[in-house]
Scaffold this motif. Structure first.
Motif, PDB file in Angstrom:
ATOM      1  N   VAL A  71     -65.858   8.856 -65.399  1.00  0.00           N
ATOM      2  CA  VAL A  71     -66.306  10.241 -65.592  1.00  0.00           C
ATOM      3  C   VAL A  71     -67.289  10.629 -64.493  1.00  0.00           C
ATOM      4  O   VAL A  71     -67.208  11.727 -63.925  1.00  0.00           O
ATOM      5  CB  VAL A  71     -66.943  10.412 -66.982  1.00  0.00           C
ATOM      6  N   ARG A 129     -66.734  13.599 -61.578  1.00  0.00           N
ATOM      7  CA  ARG A 129     -67.679  14.683 -61.337  1.00  0.00           C
ATOM      8  C   ARG A 129     -68.234  14.634 -59.915  1.00  0.00           C
ATOM      9  O   ARG A 129     -68.405  15.682 -59.270  1.00  0.00           O
ATOM     10  CB  ARG A 129     -68.809  14.599 -62.359  1.00  0.00           C
ATOM     11  N   GLU A 167     -62.661  19.622 -61.207  1.00  0.00           N
ATOM     12  CA  GLU A 167     -63.024  20.507 -62.311  1.00  0.00           C
ATOM     13  C   GLU A 167     -62.776  19.838 -63.663  1.00  0.00           C
ATOM     14  O   GLU A 167     -61.918  18.957 -63.799  1.00  0.00           O
ATOM     15  CB  GLU A 167     -62.208  21.791 -62.229  1.00  0.00           C
ATOM     16  N   ASP A 168     -63.533  20.299 -64.651  1.00  0.00           N
ATOM     17  CA  ASP A 168     -63.322  19.810 -66.010  1.00  0.00           C
ATOM     18  C   ASP A 168     -61.963  20.271 -66.516  1.00  0.00           C
ATOM     19  O   ASP A 168     -61.450  21.320 -66.107  1.00  0.00           O
ATOM     20  CB  ASP A 168     -64.421  20.336 -66.943  1.00  0.00           C
ATOM     21  N   CYS A 169     -61.401  19.502 -67.436  1.00  0.00           N
ATOM     22  CA  CYS A 169     -60.098  19.852 -67.998  1.00  0.00           C
ATOM     23  C   CYS A 169     -60.228  21.075 -68.902  1.00  0.00           C
ATOM     24  O   CYS A 169     -61.291  21.325 -69.475  1.00  0.00           O
ATOM     25  CB  CYS A 169     -59.540  18.670 -68.791  1.00  0.00           C
ATOM     26  N   CYS A 175     -58.213  13.587 -70.253  1.00  0.00           N
ATOM     27  CA  CYS A 175     -58.567  14.034 -68.924  1.00  0.00           C
ATOM     28  C   CYS A 175     -58.652  12.806 -68.012  1.00  0.00           C
ATOM     29  O   CYS A 175     -58.984  11.697 -68.471  1.00  0.00           O
ATOM     30  CB  CYS A 175     -59.913  14.748 -68.981  1.00  0.00           C
ATOM     31  N   SER A 213     -62.627  13.765 -72.340  1.00  0.00           N
ATOM     32  CA  SER A 213     -62.068  14.824 -73.185  1.00  0.00           C
ATOM     33  C   SER A 213     -60.559  14.668 -73.195  1.00  0.00           C
ATOM     34  O   SER A 213     -59.997  13.860 -72.449  1.00  0.00           O
ATOM     35  CB  SER A 213     -62.461  16.214 -72.680  1.00  0.00           C
ATOM     36  N   PRO A 220     -58.215  20.629 -62.246  1.00  0.00           N
ATOM     37  CA  PRO A 220     -58.257  19.633 -63.325  1.00  0.00           C
ATOM     38  C   PRO A 220     -57.043  18.714 -63.316  1.00  0.00           C
ATOM     39  O   PRO A 220     -55.942  19.100 -62.896  1.00  0.00           O
ATOM     40  CB  PRO A 220     -58.282  20.488 -64.601  1.00  0.00           C
TER      41      PRO A 220
END
Length: 223
Positions: free
Chosen positions: A66, A70, A75-77, A97, A102, A169
């Motif tokens: 994770v 980052r 990008e975040d899912c 992800c 997540s 993502p």
């Protein structure tokens, strides 16, 4: 008298001859005649060096992945949705992800959305990566979602996505659960979803240019 002494001298001479012969052989026998054979020379042999195998590097933890995602600027899912599955849409499968943290339910996704199945070990996927990254960067009307497919090394996938600016993502399908429901024969494999979530176009194989990606999307969405 002279004749009677000859046999004795002859016998004495014979014994002397035997003695001389024996004394001559004695030097050739070990421990006889006062001479010893030279002692054998023993050369010490150094023991073979003991080599210790290098310990394998530990696998990255979930928190490591994770943090790496980052740090790579990925990008975040998208948030998962409970929206009902759409006929002709993505299967009702939930994927994590890339790197964890997540999960996303595919059946709840809506478009316009381009979904690209890829892997860092896949040569054609690597070849088209720059074209997909350019498409995601230049236009904002169609979102892009990557799925790292059948890849047991997510840390390398994150590294590759960073190197090629694929910062949109990404999900992970390490166990290739999408193979049957999406009829995936190989990767790269790209899908296009309309606003209702229905799959309106499929592209097996790699894109050769940014223009090809753009044209395919416009035709699929009826633009």
């Amino acid at each position: 008298m002279t004749a009677s002494r000859r046999p004795a001298r002859t016998a004495l001479g014979g014994w002397l001859a035997v003695g001389l012969l024996l004394s001559g052989c004695a030097g050739m026998l070990p421990g006889v005649g006062g001479q010893r054979p030279p002692a054998a020379t023993v050369t010490p042999v150094a023991p073979a060096p003991v080599t210790t195998a290098a310990a394998p590097e530990p696998s990255p933890t979930a928190s490591d992945l994770v943090a790496a995602r980052r740090a790579a600027g990925i990008e975040d899912c998208p948030p998962s949705s409970d929206a009902p599955a759409v006929p002709g849409g993505l299967p009702d499968v939930t994927l994590e992800c890339l790197g964890g943290g997540s999960s996303v339910r595919l059946a709840g996704l809506r478009g316009p959305l381009m979904v690209n199945l890829w892997a860092q070990w896949c040569g054609p996927c690597r070849a088209e990566a720059a074209h997909l990254a350019a498409f995601a960067r230049i236009q904002k009307s169609v979102r892009v979602l990557g799925i790292d497919y059948s890849d047991p090394q997510p840390e390398l996938a994150i590294e590759f996505a960073q190197l090629t600016a694929m910062t949109y993502p990404h999900l992970a399908d390490e166990e290739h659960v999408l193979k049957a429901p999406l009829a995936v024969a190989g990767i790269p494999y790209t899908l296009l979803l309309d606003k209702s979530g229905r799959i309106v176009a499929r592209h097996p194989g790699a894109f050769s240019s940014f223009e090809e990606v753009q044209q395919w999307v416009e035709q699929g969405l009826g633009g």
